[in-house]
Design a protein around this motif. Structure first.
Motif, PDB file in Angstrom:
ATOM      1  N   GLU A   1      -7.855  -6.589   3.671  1.00  0.00           N
ATOM      2  CA  GLU A   1      -7.549  -7.178   2.368  1.00  0.00           C
ATOM      3  C   GLU A   1      -8.162  -8.574   2.232  1.00  0.00           C
ATOM      4  OE1 GLU A   1      -5.892  -5.677  -0.069  1.00  0.00           O
ATOM      5  OE2 GLU A   1      -5.918  -7.418  -1.408  1.00  0.00           O
TER       6      GLU A   1
ATOM      7  N   LEU B   1      -4.544  -3.718   7.786  1.00  0.00           N
ATOM      8  CA  LEU B   1      -4.529  -3.769   6.321  1.00  0.00           C
ATOM      9  C   LEU B   1      -4.770  -5.196   5.830  1.00  0.00           C
ATOM     10  CD1 LEU B   1      -1.426  -1.545   5.529  1.00  0.00           C
ATOM     11  CD2 LEU B   1      -3.791  -1.050   4.869  1.00  0.00           C
TER      12      LEU B   1
ATOM     13  N   ILE C   1       1.453   5.473  -0.396  1.00  0.00           N
ATOM     14  CA  ILE C   1       0.990   6.861  -0.469  1.00  0.00           C
ATOM     15  C   ILE C   1       1.993   7.625  -1.327  1.00  0.00           C
ATOM     16  CG2 ILE C   1       0.445   8.973   0.845  1.00  0.00           C
ATOM     17  CD1 ILE C   1      -0.138   7.232   3.265  1.00  0.00           C
TER      18      ILE C   1
ATOM     19  N   PHE D   1       0.869  -1.170   0.000  1.00  0.00           N
ATOM     20  CA  PHE D   1       0.000   0.000   0.000  1.00  0.00           C
ATOM     21  C   PHE D   1       0.906   1.220   0.000  1.00  0.00           C
ATOM     22  CE2 PHE D   1      -2.236  -3.515   1.881  1.00  0.00           C
ATOM     23  CZ  PHE D   1      -3.520  -3.426   1.333  1.00  0.00           C
TER      24      PHE D   1
ATOM     25  N   VAL E   1      -2.935   4.458  -1.990  1.00  0.00           N
ATOM     26  CA  VAL E   1      -3.924   4.867  -0.985  1.00  0.00           C
ATOM     27  C   VAL E   1      -3.620   6.288  -0.504  1.00  0.00           C
ATOM     28  CG1 VAL E   1      -4.444   2.524  -0.174  1.00  0.00           C
ATOM     29  CG2 VAL E   1      -2.543   3.778   0.846  1.00  0.00           C
ATOM     30  N   GLU E   2      -4.624   6.870   0.168  1.00  0.00           N
ATOM     31  CA  GLU E   2      -4.463   8.234   0.689  1.00  0.00           C
ATOM     32  C   GLU E   2      -3.918   8.213   2.110  1.00  0.00           C
ATOM     33  OE1 GLU E   2      -5.206  11.082  -0.965  1.00  0.00           O
ATOM     34  OE2 GLU E   2      -5.717   9.939  -2.785  1.00  0.00           O
TER      35      GLU E   2
ATOM     36  N   GLU F   1      -1.070  -1.009  -4.370  1.00  0.00           N
ATOM     37  CA  GLU F   1      -2.307  -0.224  -4.343  1.00  0.00           C
ATOM     38  C   GLU F   1      -1.984   1.164  -3.814  1.00  0.00           C
ATOM     39  OE1 GLU F   1      -5.694  -2.170  -2.472  1.00  0.00           O
ATOM     40  OE2 GLU F   1      -6.580  -0.208  -1.997  1.00  0.00           O
TER      41      GLU F   1
END
Ligand code: WT7
Length: 630
Positions: free
Chosen positions: A617, A613, A562, A560, A597-598, A595
């Motif tokens: 998932e 997470l 950012i 993940f 993500v913010e 992926e």
């Protein structure tokens, strides 16, 4: 799963070894020998050690100053002497030690006599470059006779080797060379995988840039064309070997003198340099190779691992050689040029003992049984599994399509830190698919809760080992506090980091890691290492990594990410970031999925909650999230 297998699984969950295996087995009665061994641990190992050569015998078998152990106190030996000279003197001079094969089916055999000579020449070559007892030598080489010989040459002169898996890239290699402060690096011009040349020398060149303590790089220049115009930092392996004497007196080593460092992933921080010493490691790998694989004089033995991992150190190099075995060593991919490659070698070399990983078995299951079916595998007797839990389906496939229902399977649980097998069955003892089995001789394993209380059968808890064993790690290189943590987290016990349970009969089932360590295709990878490689990419602000169940690899990596301001998610960026991880760490650490993500779930103190997470998932309950930031 075939219907028949399913029935087998239900009615016959225990597999008894065929009589011909029990009859010739070194260990015929596991239970009585185990009971004896835990009554007198030191006596047990002293008796094993008598089978090896010591320049001076020990004064005391074990000195245990918690959490530091010394085994064979006062004893003097040399592991290369035990692996080579001893056999040459005992009539094995012309016995083949290794048969090496590459993807193009080029073959090279080396006898014990020839290997002793090669090792002695390399040892003298290293000496001529100023390498002394206690100096570190990094080895970044393909699976080859040359690499094995370099390891033994270090051991012969008392230098500490640090082998780095040749699949690792520049960043991982540099970190390991730097941490060990290696005086010399040994590499090869290239290795070949799936028909492609991989330039190892170029990687070394970049990895050592600016590392002034590296005095020489020895290059096994395979085609004789890699060293044109290189600086005097580089020495040709061939000319070093040719110019050196074929006789080299082995250094008289204390049983507790360091033998090697091998880096492995932990939960936090950089990989730890697991340190193994001479005497105990030698005794542990010698004896487990002999009795867990039930190795006999005329056997052909094949461990499919790479020398860059502990499995290669213990069960391609030291264990088999200490036993005077004939081993196969293979360079390249298992399924290239076709998925029949491995089985063709079993047929051609009449392999009796075959040791591999569940991830490989699952890959071959996918290709289908028609591949092994084309070959005569009747020489096989003992099949081994290592690296991760073997799922019953893969176990049954291995049993049926490789073992042809005539072989025994040993599922060996152990770790880089343990040096040798810890939980397994021996060939004469019944196996249960999916369960590693019983503690090895003298080993006291237990399943405990976080306070150290022992749990009842069929309950999941932490796998611990209750007392020291000969081949245990002695420390983490330069980081004794990390070593002490193994013994102090659950005070008094060695904490393995694995979850396990045991059944009413005492068979132990391993369920995987309890910590943030991933197991991808049997390779241990720290989430932190992958995250560091990710944030090292210019577009990445923050990253979190989890493991996801994967049909073949056991686990795959999902990241993940950012992004920093000014970067937009795109397929191209995903590829770029993956490539970056490949460059820094190597192909095994590349996430299958990225992926964008913010936000990432964090505790109030700022720690990423990977567990949240992962639960999200996999669509599982997230559990206690009271420490979650918001
Ligand atoms: C971890 C150690 C030991 C050589 C290869 C890996 C897992 C290893 C088994 C097995 C279930 C296994 C554990 C362990 N593991 N063998 N037979 N059954 N799990 O060495 O890189 O130090 O990894 O591999 O999780 O802790 P390593």
């Amino acid at each position: 799963m075939a219907e028949r297998d399913e029935v087998l699984l239900k009615v016959q969950e225990k597999y008894y070894p065929p009589a011909h295996i029990v009859e010739r087995a070194w260990v015929k009665d596991y239970e009585s020998l185990y009971a004896q061994s835990v009554q007198d641990r030191e006596g047990f190992w002293a008796k094993v050690a008598e089978e090896l050569h010591w320049f001076r015998k020990w004064d005391k078998v074990l000195d245990w100053q918690f959490p530091y152990a010394q085994w064979f106190v006062g004893a003097k030996t040399n592991i290369s002497y035990n692996c080579l000279d001893r056999h040459v003197l005992q009539g094995r001079r012309n016995k083949v030690a290794y048969i090496w094969v590459d993807e193009d089916n080029n073959e090279r055999k080396i006898t014990y006599g020839e290997l002793l000579e090669l090792v002695s020449r390399i040892a003298n070559g290293l000496k001529s470059l100023g390498v002394k007892k206690g100096d570190r030598v990094s080895i970044y080489m393909p699976n080859s006779i040359e690499a094995v010989a370099c390891m033994l040459a270090c051991a012969r002169i008392g230098a500490i080797h640090s082998v780095v898996f040749a699949g690792f890239s520049e960043g991982a290699l540099r970190l390991r060379i730097e941490d060990a402060k290696a005086k010399v690096v040994i590499t090869a011009s290239y290795t070949k995988r799936r028909g492609k040349k991989i330039d190892l020398l170029a990687t070394v060149n970049r990895a050592i840039d600016g590392l002034s303590f590296v005095e020489k790089v020895i290059v096994w220049d395979r085609d004789g064309d890699a060293l044109n115009g290189e600086s005097s930092l580089f020495v040709s392996f061939d000319s070093l070997v040719k110019g050196a004497s074929p006789h080299c007196e082995p250094e008289v080593m204390d049983a507790e003198d360091p033998l090697f460092i091998l880096y492995t992933s932990g939960t936090t921080g950089k990989p730890k340099g697991v340190l193994h010493t001479t005497g105990g490691y030698m005794v542990g790998t010698y004896y487990t190779t002999k009795v867990v694989f039930d190795l006999h004089e005329d056997d052909v033995y094949w461990c499919t691992a790479d020398i860059g991992w502990i499995t290669g150190h213990s069960y391609i190099v030291y264990g088999p050689l200490a036993n005077g075995a004939t081993s196969i060593i293979v360079e390249g991919a298992p399924d290239y040029p076709d998925p029949g490659r491995w089985w063709s070698y079993v047929e051609k070399y009449r392999v009796n003992i075959f040791y591999t990983a569940p991830t490989a078995i699952r890959m071959f299951m996918r290709y289908g049984e028609q591949w092994p079916a084309q070959y005569d595998l009747s020489s096989l007797r003992v099949l081994g599994s290592v690296g991760e839990p073997i799922n019953p389906e893969a176990w049954h496939w291995y049993y049926k399509h490789i073992g042809r229902e005539r072989c025994v399977i040993v599922d060996t649980w152990w770790q880089t830190e343990t040096g040798a097998h810890m939980i397994t069955t021996v060939p004469s003892y019944p196996a249960k698919p999916g369960k590693a089995g019983k503690p090895f001789f003298t080993i006291e394993a237990a399943v405990v809760d976080s306070s150290g209380k022992e749990l009842p059968p069929n309950t999941v808890g932490n796998l611990v080992i209750k007392s020291p064993w000969p081949s245990m790690l002695r420390t983490c290189w330069g980081e004794p506090e990390r070593y002490e943590k193994y013994w102090n987290t659950i005070p008094g016990y060695y904490l393995t980091g694995d979850l396990a349970s045991y059944d009413e009969e005492g068979y132990i089932m391993i369920l995987g890691r309890a910590d943030d360590v991933l197991n991808v295709a049997g390779h241990r990878i720290g989430t932190m290492e992958v995250e560091s490689a990710l944030v090292d990419h210019p577009a990445v602000a923050e990253a979190a990594v989890i493991g996801k169940p994967h049909e073949i690899k056991g686990e795959s990596i999902k990241a993940f990410v950012i992004l920093k301001k000014g970067y937009e998610p795109s397929e191209k960026l995903v590829e770029e970031i993956k490539q970056h991880v490949r460059n820094v760490l190597g192909a095994i650490a590349v996430p299958d999925e990225i992926e964008f993500v913010e936000k990432l779930p964090k505790t109030r103190s700022g720690k990423i909650m990977r567990r949240v997470l992962k639960a999200q998932e996999l669509g599982l309950p997230v559990g206690d999230i009271s420490t979650l930031e918001d």
